[in-house]
Design a protein around this motif. Structure first.
Motif, PDB file in Angstrom:
ATOM      1  N   UNK A 106       0.826  -1.208   0.000  1.00 11.57           N
ATOM      2  CA  UNK A 106       0.000   0.000   0.000  1.00 11.57           C
ATOM      3  C   UNK A 106       0.862   1.261   0.000  1.00 11.57           C
ATOM      4  N   UNK A 107       0.314   2.367  -0.504  1.00 17.22           N
ATOM      5  CA  UNK A 107       1.086   3.579  -0.714  1.00 17.22           C
ATOM      6  C   UNK A 107       1.772   4.064   0.555  1.00 17.22           C
ATOM      7  N   UNK A 108       1.029   4.212   1.641  1.00 22.50           N
ATOM      8  CA  UNK A 108       1.627   4.733   2.868  1.00 22.50           C
ATOM      9  C   UNK A 108       2.701   3.790   3.412  1.00 22.50           C
ATOM     10  N   UNK A 109       2.459   2.491   3.319  1.00 24.94           N
ATOM     11  CA  UNK A 109       3.458   1.519   3.763  1.00 24.94           C
ATOM     12  C   UNK A 109       4.672   1.565   2.843  1.00 24.94           C
ATOM     13  N   UNK A 110       4.434   1.739   1.550  1.00 27.37           N
ATOM     14  CA  UNK A 110       5.515   1.897   0.570  1.00 27.37           C
ATOM     15  C   UNK A 110       6.427   3.043   0.990  1.00 27.37           C
ATOM     16  N   UNK A 111       5.846   4.215   1.249  1.00 26.76           N
ATOM     17  CA  UNK A 111       6.634   5.396   1.594  1.00 26.76           C
ATOM     18  C   UNK A 111       7.350   5.225   2.934  1.00 26.76           C
ATOM     19  N   UNK A 112       6.659   4.675   3.925  1.00 22.28           N
ATOM     20  CA  UNK A 112       7.270   4.508   5.238  1.00 22.28           C
ATOM     21  C   UNK A 112       8.385   3.485   5.248  1.00 22.28           C
ATOM     22  N   UNK A 113       8.172   2.353   4.560  1.00 21.77           N
ATOM     23  CA  UNK A 113       9.201   1.321   4.504  1.00 21.77           C
ATOM     24  C   UNK A 113      10.412   1.811   3.727  1.00 21.77           C
ATOM     25  N   UNK A 114      10.165   2.529   2.628  1.00 23.58           N
ATOM     26  CA  UNK A 114      11.273   3.108   1.855  1.00 23.58           C
ATOM     27  C   UNK A 114      12.066   4.101   2.690  1.00 23.58           C
ATOM     28  N   UNK A 115      11.354   4.927   3.458  1.00 23.24           N
ATOM     29  CA  UNK A 115      12.029   5.936   4.275  1.00 23.24           C
ATOM     30  C   UNK A 115      12.984   5.279   5.264  1.00 23.24           C
ATOM     31  N   UNK A 116      12.512   4.246   5.953  1.00 23.17           N
ATOM     32  CA  UNK A 116      13.377   3.573   6.928  1.00 23.17           C
ATOM     33  C   UNK A 116      14.490   2.800   6.241  1.00 23.17           C
ATOM     34  N   UNK A 117      14.184   2.158   5.108  1.00 22.29           N
ATOM     35  CA  UNK A 117      15.199   1.394   4.392  1.00 22.29           C
ATOM     36  C   UNK A 117      16.382   2.280   4.026  1.00 22.29           C
ATOM     37  N   UNK A 118      16.110   3.401   3.372  1.00 24.04           N
ATOM     38  CA  UNK A 118      17.200   4.245   2.900  1.00 24.04           C
ATOM     39  C   UNK A 118      17.885   4.985   4.046  1.00 24.04           C
ATOM     40  N   UNK A 119      17.147   5.330   5.091  1.00 25.89           N
ATOM     41  CA  UNK A 119      17.789   5.970   6.233  1.00 25.89           C
ATOM     42  C   UNK A 119      18.813   5.035   6.871  1.00 25.89           C
ATOM     43  N   UNK A 120      18.437   3.781   7.061  1.00 19.80           N
ATOM     44  CA  UNK A 120      19.342   2.799   7.677  1.00 19.80           C
ATOM     45  C   UNK A 120      20.521   2.493   6.759  1.00 19.80           C
ATOM     46  N   UNK A 121      20.224   2.232   5.487  1.00 21.84           N
ATOM     47  CA  UNK A 121      21.282   1.858   4.543  1.00 21.84           C
ATOM     48  C   UNK A 121      22.275   3.005   4.346  1.00 21.84           C
ATOM     49  N   UNK A 122      21.786   4.226   4.207  1.00 19.22           N
ATOM     50  CA  UNK A 122      22.684   5.353   3.980  1.00 19.22           C
ATOM     51  C   UNK A 122      23.596   5.603   5.177  1.00 19.22           C
ATOM     52  N   UNK A 123      23.080   5.445   6.387  1.00 17.12           N
ATOM     53  CA  UNK A 123      23.936   5.576   7.565  1.00 17.12           C
ATOM     54  C   UNK A 123      24.962   4.448   7.616  1.00 17.12           C
ATOM     55  N   UNK A 124      24.549   3.256   7.207  1.00 15.19           N
ATOM     56  CA  UNK A 124      25.452   2.100   7.185  1.00 15.19           C
ATOM     57  C   UNK A 124      26.619   2.337   6.224  1.00 15.19           C
ATOM     58  N   UNK A 125      26.372   3.067   5.134  1.00 11.16           N
ATOM     59  CA  UNK A 125      27.389   3.294   4.118  1.00 11.16           C
ATOM     60  C   UNK A 125      28.454   4.300   4.553  1.00 11.16           C
ATOM     61  N   UNK A 126      28.130   5.165   5.498  1.00 13.40           N
ATOM     62  CA  UNK A 126      29.045   6.240   5.883  1.00 13.40           C
ATOM     63  C   UNK A 126      30.454   5.763   6.234  1.00 13.40           C
ATOM     64  N   UNK A 127      30.621   4.823   7.173  1.00 11.34           N
ATOM     65  CA  UNK A 127      31.985   4.432   7.534  1.00 11.34           C
ATOM     66  C   UNK A 127      32.751   3.774   6.399  1.00 11.34           C
ATOM     67  N   UNK A 128      32.057   3.108   5.481  1.00  8.92           N
ATOM     68  CA  UNK A 128      32.738   2.464   4.360  1.00  8.92           C
ATOM     69  C   UNK A 128      33.348   3.515   3.425  1.00  8.92           C
ATOM     70  N   UNK A 129      32.568   4.529   3.087  1.00  8.88           N
ATOM     71  CA  UNK A 129      33.098   5.564   2.209  1.00  8.88           C
ATOM     72  C   UNK A 129      34.158   6.399   2.919  1.00  8.88           C
ATOM     73  N   UNK A 130      33.989   6.590   4.217  1.00  6.82           N
ATOM     74  CA  UNK A 130      35.007   7.306   4.974  1.00  6.82           C
ATOM     75  C   UNK A 130      36.316   6.519   4.995  1.00  6.82           C
ATOM     76  N   UNK A 131      36.204   5.192   5.043  1.00  3.36           N
ATOM     77  CA  UNK A 131      37.385   4.336   5.125  1.00  3.36           C
ATOM     78  C   UNK A 131      38.272   4.488   3.898  1.00  3.36           C
ATOM     79  N   UNK A 132      37.685   4.762   2.739  1.00  2.00           N
ATOM     80  CA  UNK A 132      38.499   4.919   1.531  1.00  2.00           C
ATOM     81  C   UNK A 132      38.733   6.399   1.211  1.00  2.00           C
ATOM     82  N   UNK A 133      38.521   7.255   2.193  1.00  2.00           N
ATOM     83  CA  UNK A 133      38.937   8.650   2.111  1.00  2.00           C
ATOM     84  C   UNK A 133      38.116   9.547   1.218  1.00  2.00           C
ATOM     85  N   UNK A 134      36.808   9.270   1.070  1.00  2.00           N
ATOM     86  CA  UNK A 134      35.987  10.074   0.166  1.00  2.00           C
ATOM     87  C   UNK A 134      35.351  11.303   0.828  1.00  2.00           C
TER      88      UNK A 134
END
Length: 248
Positions: free
Chosen positions: A168-196
């Protein structure tokens, strides 16, 4: 990077506004900022610079839709997403700007093709069974992890998965919001590790954050007013141009 030419700043400014819009009103519209950032900046640098702005946009998406997430879906995707993220990190670590730039171009064109294919199936969605199996979650999750690490371009992959799940639309938006918030924070130390994340990246992003916030508020205002089909056509057209430019 603060000494970028005017045209580059113009592209980055449009991309920053588009980040806010994509997070609050136009799911899947995040492909446009990827193309614009990779055009204005070196490819690897563009991935890091855009990531920080996406995290700002994630905060607004969570404020608007945080209560509608489907957590079992997120947990089902998690193992495959982690595998995809690690594969994408390895690619970034060994690839030079030229290779990464062309890879981003290929990924963008592939994501556009996925988006168009997904929309062609929307009319037949009622006839298709929901994709709830482990194979579907693993396939979509791994691809989303790789594309988001390399190019911040997992939006169409996840949109297709949620559509296949008949979300459903609202679940789509809410699940996407949490998915990308978690994944993007997870990516931070990896990109920092290679000096970006150097000083120039941080200063450039600091200058662009107000435009992300502006785009987020405009997106919240437009969410109930704008015909998404019109905006999507603009996004797809500009992204095709950006992807072809990156390739050639």
């Amino acid at each position: 990077m603060l000494g970028l030419p005017f045209w580059a700043w113009a592209l980055l400014g449009v991309a920053a506004v588009a980040v806010g819009l994509a997070k609050t009103a136009i799911p899947g519209g995040g492909i446009l900022p990827v193309a614009l950032f990779a055009t204005a900046l070196p490819a690897r640098t563009s991935t890091a610079a855009l990531l920080l702005l996406l995290i700002v946009g994630d905060a607004f998406a969570l404020i608007a839709y945080r209560r509608h997430a489907n957590w079992p879906t997120l947990l089902r995707l998690a193992p495959a997403v982690v595998i995809g993220l690690l594969a994408g990190f390895a690619f970034l670590a060994i690839g030079n700007d030229d290779i990464v730039r062309r890879a981003i171009g290929v990924i963008l064109l592939a994501m556009i093709a996925v988006t168009l294919w997904r929309r062609s199936r929307q009319g037949r969605a009622d006839a298709a069974p929901p994709a709830r199996g482990v194979v579907a979650a693993s396939s979509y999750g791994a691809l989303a992890g790789f594309t988001t690490m390399v190019a911040n371009a997992a939006g169409p992959v996840m949109s297709m998965y949620f559509l296949a799940m008949r979300t459903p639309v609202q679940v789509f938006l809410g699940t996407s919001a949490w998915f990308f918030a978690i994944v993007n924070l997870f990516k931070l130390p990896f990109l920092a590790r290679i000096g970006l994340f150097d000083t120039q990246v941080l200063l450039t992003d600091a200058a662009l954050v107000p435009l992300v916030i502006l785009g987020a508020f405009v997106g919240l205002w437009l969410a109930r007013r704008m015909k998404q089909q019109v905006f999507d056509r603009i996004v797809i057209g500009l992204t095709v141009i950006g992807a072809v430019y990156l390739l050639f």
